[in-house]
Design an enzyme around this catalytic site. Structure first.
Site, short mmCIF file in Angstrom:
data_model
loop_
_atom_site.label_atom_id
_atom_site.label_comp_id
_atom_site.label_asym_id
_atom_site.label_seq_id
_atom_site.Cartn_x
_atom_site.Cartn_y
_atom_site.Cartn_z
N GLU A 72 -5.96 -5.25 10.09
CA GLU A 72 -4.96 -3.85 10.25
C GLU A 72 -5.07 -3.32 11.50
O GLU A 72 -5.97 -2.33 11.56
CB GLU A 72 -4.91 -3.12 9.14
CG GLU A 72 -4.33 -3.54 7.71
CD GLU A 72 -3.77 -2.58 6.88
OE1 GLU A 72 -2.64 -2.84 6.46
OE2 GLU A 72 -4.25 -1.51 6.61
N SER A 104 2.81 -2.59 10.26
CA SER A 104 4.36 -2.64 10.22
C SER A 104 5.06 -3.99 10.13
O SER A 104 5.84 -4.41 10.82
CB SER A 104 4.61 -2.27 11.84
OG SER A 104 4.07 -1.03 12.11
N GLY A 162 2.59 -1.31 4.29
CA GLY A 162 2.85 0.06 3.87
C GLY A 162 4.32 0.47 3.86
O GLY A 162 4.80 0.23 2.72
N GLY A 163 4.94 1.11 4.78
CA GLY A 163 6.09 1.44 4.79
C GLY A 163 7.17 0.70 4.06
O GLY A 163 7.88 1.19 3.15
N ASN A 190 0.90 -1.09 -0.07
CA ASN A 190 -0.09 -0.15 -0.04
C ASN A 190 1.04 1.20 -0.02
O ASN A 190 1.39 1.55 1.11
CB ASN A 190 -1.00 0.02 1.24
CG ASN A 190 -2.03 1.28 1.44
OD1 ASN A 190 -1.87 2.03 0.52
ND2 ASN A 190 -2.26 1.59 2.46
N TRP A 191 1.10 1.67 -1.01
CA TRP A 191 2.04 2.95 -1.22
C TRP A 191 1.46 4.22 -0.62
O TRP A 191 2.26 4.94 -0.45
CB TRP A 191 2.32 3.28 -2.63
CG TRP A 191 3.05 2.08 -3.39
CD1 TRP A 191 3.61 0.80 -3.00
CD2 TRP A 191 3.79 2.14 -4.69
NE1 TRP A 191 4.31 0.22 -4.01
CE2 TRP A 191 4.32 0.90 -5.13
CE3 TRP A 191 3.51 3.09 -5.72
CZ2 TRP A 191 5.12 0.65 -6.22
CZ3 TRP A 191 4.45 2.85 -7.08
CH2 TRP A 191 5.02 1.60 -7.18
N LYS A 192 0.01 4.15 -0.32
CA LYS A 192 -0.26 5.40 0.01
C LYS A 192 -0.18 6.51 -0.68
O LYS A 192 -0.32 6.45 -1.92
CB LYS A 192 0.16 5.75 1.59
CG LYS A 192 0.01 4.35 2.35
CD LYS A 192 0.10 4.80 4.04
CE LYS A 192 0.27 3.69 4.69
NZ LYS A 192 -0.09 3.49 6.27
N HIS A 211 -9.58 1.49 4.04
CA HIS A 211 -8.49 1.49 4.85
C HIS A 211 -8.63 2.37 6.12
O HIS A 211 -9.56 3.40 5.96
CB HIS A 211 -7.14 2.08 4.13
CG HIS A 211 -5.94 1.99 4.82
ND1 HIS A 211 -5.48 2.88 5.47
CD2 HIS A 211 -4.82 1.03 4.71
CE1 HIS A 211 -4.39 2.62 6.20
NE2 HIS A 211 -3.85 1.49 5.58
N GLU A 217 -7.21 4.78 7.34
CA GLU A 217 -6.71 6.18 7.01
C GLU A 217 -8.12 6.75 6.44
O GLU A 217 -8.49 7.93 6.41
CB GLU A 217 -5.45 6.26 6.11
CG GLU A 217 -4.39 6.20 7.12
CD GLU A 217 -3.12 5.54 6.42
OE1 GLU A 217 -3.23 5.62 5.36
OE2 GLU A 217 -2.31 5.04 7.10
N GLY A 254 2.06 1.84 10.57
CA GLY A 254 3.11 3.03 10.55
C GLY A 254 3.53 3.30 11.95
O GLY A 254 4.19 4.39 11.82
C1 PEP Z 1 -0.86 -0.08 5.84
O1 PEP Z 1 -1.27 1.35 5.48
O2 PEP Z 1 -1.82 -0.81 5.22
C2 PEP Z 1 0.13 -0.45 6.73
C3 PEP Z 1 0.01 -1.57 7.26
O3 PEP Z 1 1.22 0.33 6.76
P1 PEP Z 1 2.59 -0.05 7.67
O4 PEP Z 1 2.92 -1.20 7.04
O5 PEP Z 1 3.47 1.03 7.28
O6 PEP Z 1 2.35 -0.17 9.21
#
Ligand code: PEP
Length: 249
Positions: free
Chosen positions: A167, A213, A234-235, A10-12, A95, A97, A173
């Site tokens: 999640e 994470s 994500g990251g 997930n590049w956001k 998501h 967010e 994050g």
């Molecule tokens: C996400 O945004 O779906 C996510 C899991 O982010 P991260 O891996 O950075 O926690």
């Protein structure tokens, strides 16, 4: 039948179109896999160049959102038909967010899930509890509500092809990963919820990811859990580490 693992990035709101193409090129030799489905969830403006850049590889492209109407006066929104025409196969929906910053409700997400199926897109529907909800002991009640409303009027045949991403909001994050036992407990609970809503066969086929994470160091332990079928990342999806997550074994 063993479920195929699915690892989605997930590049956001990261990567301009030219940066996106460069990232695809960097990751190309690293994300090859025979037994894992690999997906890049990318910003809308990156979809067309990324679809082009992954042609001939094992990578599929996901949108990070989509609107639930077919077309019309919805300034700024993107329709399912636009995604399909651009070569998108998956769509990340609900998501945390989007739920938090853009006030998406379970009912909105349900409309999007239904529309995605109608157009042959595979939804990756996200759910997850806040730290406060976990501390209050209502994690599973909350997640069951998100799943039940999100999947209202979804048929068993559709549900079998869907992906649910668990999640925990407190793990997104933050570098605070759920333990593999905590993640497994909820993913198992989601599968039980699907079995109650549909049947055992549907529960056995639907794929449930963990997200929060995930990194090259913890993916193997998380993905080894019986009810965790991969991750939403994500990251770490913006780095070479993503290749290590795909090839976690
Ligand atoms: C996400 O945004 O779906 C996510 C899991 O982010 P991260 O891996 O950075 O926690």
């Amino acid at each position: 039948m063993a479920r195929r693992k699915i690892v989605a990035g997930n590049w956001k709101m990261n990567m301009t179109p030219s940066e996106a193409v460069a990232l695809v090129e960097t990751l190309k030799p690293l994300v090859q896999s025979e037994d894992v489905d690999v997906v890049y969830g990318v910003p809308a403006i990156d979809i067309i160049p990324v679809v082009e850049a992954v042609k001939g590889t094992n990578v599929a492209v996901a949108a990070e959102n989509m609107y639930f109407e077919e077309k019309g006066a919805y300034t700024g929104e993107i329709s399912p038909a636009m995604l399909v025409d651009a070569g998108v196969k998956y769509v990340i929906l609900g998501h945390s967010e989007r739920r938090d910053y853009f006030k998406e409700t379970d009912a909105d997400i349900n409309k999007k899930v239904l529309k995605a199926f109608e157009h042959g897109l595979t939804p990756i529907m996200c759910c997850g509890e806040s730290l406060e909800q976990r501390q209050q002991g209502i994690t599973m009640d909350w997640i069951r509500q998100q799943v039940k409303i999100g999947f209202q009027n979804v048929t068993a045949d559709q549900a079998k092809t869907a992906v649910i991403a668990y999640e925990p909001i407190w793990a997104i994050g933050t570098g605070m990963t759920a333990t593999s036992e905590q993640a497994e407990e909820v993913c198992k609970g989601i599968r039980e919820c699907i079995a109650e809503m549909y049947d055992d066969a549907t529960a056995a086929e639907i794929r449930i990811q963990y997200g929060g994470s995930v990194n090259a160091g913890n993916a193997a332990e998380l993905f080894a859990m019986p009810d965790i079928d991969g991750g939403l990342v994500g990251g770490a999806s913006l780095k070479a580490d993503f290749g290590k997550i795909v090839n976690y074994k």
